[in-house]
Design a protein around this motif. Structure first.
Motif, short mmCIF file in Angstrom:
data_model
loop_
_atom_site.label_atom_id
_atom_site.label_comp_id
_atom_site.label_asym_id
_atom_site.label_seq_id
_atom_site.Cartn_x
_atom_site.Cartn_y
_atom_site.Cartn_z
N GLY A 61 -23.33 -22.31 -149.36
CA GLY A 61 -23.40 -23.73 -149.61
C GLY A 61 -24.82 -24.23 -149.52
N THR A 62 -24.98 -25.51 -149.84
CA THR A 62 -26.26 -26.20 -149.82
C THR A 62 -26.06 -27.55 -149.14
N PRO A 63 -27.12 -28.33 -148.96
CA PRO A 63 -26.92 -29.67 -148.40
C PRO A 63 -25.95 -30.53 -149.22
N ALA A 64 -25.77 -30.20 -150.49
CA ALA A 64 -24.83 -30.95 -151.34
C ALA A 64 -23.38 -30.51 -151.16
N SER A 65 -23.16 -29.44 -150.43
CA SER A 65 -21.81 -28.89 -150.23
C SER A 65 -21.12 -29.56 -149.05
N PRO A 66 -19.80 -29.65 -149.11
CA PRO A 66 -19.08 -30.17 -147.94
C PRO A 66 -19.09 -29.14 -146.80
N GLN A 67 -18.96 -29.60 -145.62
CA GLN A 67 -18.83 -28.78 -144.41
C GLN A 67 -19.90 -27.69 -144.29
N PRO A 68 -21.16 -28.09 -144.17
CA PRO A 68 -22.22 -27.08 -144.03
C PRO A 68 -22.04 -26.19 -142.80
N ASP A 69 -21.36 -26.69 -141.79
CA ASP A 69 -21.20 -25.93 -140.55
C ASP A 69 -20.31 -24.69 -140.71
N ILE A 70 -19.51 -24.62 -141.76
CA ILE A 70 -18.64 -23.45 -141.94
C ILE A 70 -19.16 -22.48 -143.01
N GLN A 71 -20.30 -22.80 -143.61
CA GLN A 71 -20.84 -21.93 -144.66
C GLN A 71 -21.43 -20.66 -144.05
N PRO A 72 -21.02 -19.48 -144.52
CA PRO A 72 -21.62 -18.25 -144.00
C PRO A 72 -23.08 -18.08 -144.42
N VAL A 73 -23.42 -18.60 -145.59
CA VAL A 73 -24.80 -18.60 -146.08
C VAL A 73 -25.11 -20.03 -146.50
N TYR A 74 -26.18 -20.57 -145.95
CA TYR A 74 -26.56 -21.95 -146.22
C TYR A 74 -27.97 -21.96 -146.79
N THR A 76 -31.26 -24.09 -148.10
CA THR A 76 -31.88 -25.40 -147.85
C THR A 76 -33.39 -25.32 -148.03
N ALA A 77 -34.00 -26.47 -148.22
CA ALA A 77 -35.46 -26.56 -148.20
C ALA A 77 -35.94 -27.23 -146.92
N ALA A 78 -35.01 -27.58 -146.06
CA ALA A 78 -35.34 -28.30 -144.82
C ALA A 78 -35.26 -27.37 -143.61
N ALA A 79 -35.83 -27.81 -142.52
CA ALA A 79 -35.78 -27.07 -141.26
C ALA A 79 -34.47 -27.44 -140.57
N GLU A 80 -33.40 -26.79 -140.97
CA GLU A 80 -32.07 -27.07 -140.40
C GLU A 80 -31.27 -25.78 -140.29
N ASN A 81 -30.30 -25.80 -139.39
CA ASN A 81 -29.43 -24.65 -139.17
C ASN A 81 -28.02 -25.16 -138.85
#
Length: 149
Positions: A61-74, A76-81
């Motif tokens: 997923g990406t920041p545009a995807s729902p439920q980023p917390d359940i994505q096995p691979v995320y 992003t261009a931001a400093a986030e986890n």
């Protein structure tokens, strides 16, 4: 402190190398954040990972995807986890100030691009001076990897 592995991509396209590495990481049930250099690059990586191999499925997923917390691979261009990943993949010579919380960092760079190669060397020096454990992986014919340092 995270172990940082530099992957010198020379035999395949960088996104192809990324997809193969992500299949291995995902196969070990490790959550991953892929950090790209721009939002355009996030979209490019996202599209590539959905389409690169019709016989494969790499959920992400990406920041545009729902439920980023359940994505096995995320991606992003931001400093986030948001998915509590333990593996961080760096593209486009991105070097975050903080890699806390990650067990492994994979730094992919395009060996066909002299600028990326020079920047990767500079980042190696910075990380070494910072006390990180470093490894260098050179891509072999056929797309496999050989640890060289």
């Amino acid at each position: 402190m995270a172990e940082v592995s530099f992957y010198h991509v020379t035999q395949t396209a960088p996104l192809q190398a990324l997809a193969r590495l992500m299949e291995k990481v995902h196969g070990q049930n490790l959550r991953t954040v892929i950090r790209a250099g721009s939002e355009d690059r996030v979209r490019e990586v996202d599209t590539y990972l959905w389409t690169y191999n019709p016989a494969s499925f790499l959920p992400h997923g990406t920041p545009a995807s729902p439920q980023p917390d359940i994505q096995p691979v995320y991606i992003t261009a931001a400093a986030e986890n948001p998915n509590d990943a333990k593996v961080l993949v760096l593209l486009d010579n991105v070097l975050p100030e903080d890699m806390q919380g990650y067990d492994r960092v994979l730094y992919l760079f395009d060996g066909q691009d002299d600028g990326q190669t020079r920047t990767a060397r500079d980042h190696w020096k910075v990380l070494k001076q910072g006390g990180h454990s470093l490894a260098y992986w050179e891509q072999q014919d056929g797309g496999g990897w050989k640890r060289s340092a």
